[in-house]
Scaffold this motif. Structure first.
Motif, PDB file in Angstrom:
ATOM      1  N   GLN A  90       2.932  28.579 -18.122  1.00 31.05           N
ATOM      2  CA  GLN A  90       3.655  28.858 -16.931  1.00 31.05           C
ATOM      3  C   GLN A  90       4.953  27.626 -16.752  1.00 31.05           C
ATOM      4  N   GLY A 140       6.871  37.357  -9.639  1.00 26.61           N
ATOM      5  CA  GLY A 140       5.852  38.070 -10.140  1.00 26.61           C
ATOM      6  C   GLY A 140       6.004  39.347 -10.783  1.00 26.61           C
ATOM      7  N   ARG A 141       7.384  39.709 -10.908  1.00 26.82           N
ATOM      8  CA  ARG A 141       7.796  41.041 -11.529  1.00 26.82           C
ATOM      9  C   ARG A 141       7.888  40.896 -12.769  1.00 26.82           C
ATOM     10  N   ALA A 167      -1.225  37.104 -15.247  1.00 31.20           N
ATOM     11  CA  ALA A 167      -2.080  36.180 -13.930  1.00 31.20           C
ATOM     12  C   ALA A 167      -3.473  36.115 -14.478  1.00 31.20           C
ATOM     13  N   ASP A 168      -4.094  35.098 -13.839  1.00 32.34           N
ATOM     14  CA  ASP A 168      -5.699  35.033 -14.177  1.00 32.34           C
ATOM     15  C   ASP A 168      -6.292  35.916 -13.048  1.00 32.34           C
ATOM     16  N   GLU A 169      -7.633  35.572 -12.856  1.00 28.67           N
ATOM     17  CA  GLU A 169      -8.209  36.460 -12.058  1.00 28.67           C
ATOM     18  C   GLU A 169      -8.074  36.341 -10.532  1.00 28.67           C
ATOM     19  N   ASP A 170      -7.531  35.058 -10.169  1.00 29.22           N
ATOM     20  CA  ASP A 170      -7.329  34.763  -8.937  1.00 29.22           C
ATOM     21  C   ASP A 170      -5.708  34.980  -8.646  1.00 29.22           C
ATOM     22  N   GLY A 171      -5.028  35.817  -9.497  1.00 31.05           N
ATOM     23  CA  GLY A 171      -3.678  36.239  -9.312  1.00 31.05           C
ATOM     24  C   GLY A 171      -2.759  35.156  -9.513  1.00 31.05           C
ATOM     25  N   THR A 172      -3.057  33.972  -9.974  1.00 29.70           N
ATOM     26  CA  THR A 172      -2.051  32.754 -10.160  1.00 29.70           C
ATOM     27  C   THR A 172      -1.474  33.192 -11.781  1.00 29.70           C
ATOM     28  N   ILE A 173      -0.181  32.994 -11.737  1.00 28.55           N
ATOM     29  CA  ILE A 173       0.500  33.169 -12.856  1.00 28.55           C
ATOM     30  C   ILE A 173       0.161  31.904 -13.889  1.00 28.55           C
TER      31      ILE A 173
END
Length: 191
Positions: A90, A140-141, A167-173
Motif C-alpha cells: 500500500q 479503490g477503483r 483488499a484484505d478480508e476487511d476491505g482494507t487495501i
C-alpha cells in the motif's frame, strides 16, 4: 498396516515405521487413498515411542494439498504470462515482479523488489496520467489506460496498464497489482 492400507501404501508405511525405530527420528509419509470415487491426500507422521513401538498420527491434508496446487498454478501463471506483472504494497514498495517485467524494463528482481515503484517514474513522464492513477486507486477503483514508465537504461516503456487495488478480508487495501502490455512499438509506428 498391511491389512488396512493398499499394498503399495502399506509397504511404504512399513518402511517409514522401520526407519523411525532404527533412527529414532520422526518419519513423514504422504499418500493418497480413494473414498467414494474421490481421491484424498493423507500425511502420516510416524514417531518412535519405545524400543519396538511407534506412534502414528494421520491427517487428511486434501484441502492443504489442493490449496498448494492452486498456489503453484497461480505462481506459474504470473511467471509465464507475456504481460508485465508488478505487485506493490500500500505504500508503493515493490514486493514482486515477474520475468516479463524484468525483460521489458531491464531491472532484475533483486534491483527492484524493496524499492519504491516511483523508481519507474521520471519527473518528465506524464504527470496527468499518474494523477489519474492515484485518484482511481485512492477511490479503490481499477485504473486502466496507457502509461509510460522509465526502463533501467533510461528509455521509455509505453504500456497498456491495469492497476488493481487488492483488499484484505476487511476491505482494507493492502497491495496493488499492475499488469501491462508493451505498446511502445505500436505507438512508434503510429507516430
Amino acid at each position: 498396516v498391511l491389512d488396512v492400507l493398499p499394498e503399495d501404501v502399506a509397504i511404504e508405511s512399513m518402511r517409514c515405521i522401520e526407519r523411525a525405530v532404527a533412527t529414532g527420528a520422526v518419519q513423514v509419509h504422504h499418500y493418497q487413498l480413494e473414498f467414494d470415487g474421490r481421491v484424498r491426500d493423507f500425511e502420516a507422521r510416524i514417531a518412535p515411542s519405545g524400543p519396538d513401538e511407534t506412534l502414528t498420527v494421520i491427517r487428511d491434508v486434501t484441502r492443504r494439498r489442493r490449496a498448494e496446487r492452486r498456489v503453484t498454478i497461480m505462481v506459474s501463471a504470473l511467471e509465464q504470462t507475456a504481460d508485465t506483472v508488478i505487485i506493490a504494497d500500500q505504500a508503493g514498495v515493490v514486493q514482486y515482479v515477474n520475468r516479463a517485467f524484468e525483460h521489458a524494463t531491464g531491472y532484475t528482481r533483486r534491483e527492484i523488489v524493496g524499492q519504491s515503484a516511483q523508481v519507474l517514474v521520471g519527473e518528465e513522464i506524464d504527470a496527468v496520467n499518474f494523477a489519474a492513477v492515484r485518484e482511481s486507486l485512492r477511490a479503490g477503483r481499477v485504473f486502466s489506460g496507457a502509461l509510460a514508465t522509465r526502463r533501467k537504461d533510461g528509455t521509455l516503456l509505453f504500456e497498456e496498464k491495469n492497476i488493481t487495488p487488492l483488499a484484505d478480508e476487511d476491505g482494507t487495501i493492502i497491495h496493488y497489482i499492475a499488469t501491462g502490455r508493451d505498446v511502445t512499438a505500436q505507438l512508434r509506428d503510429q507516430a
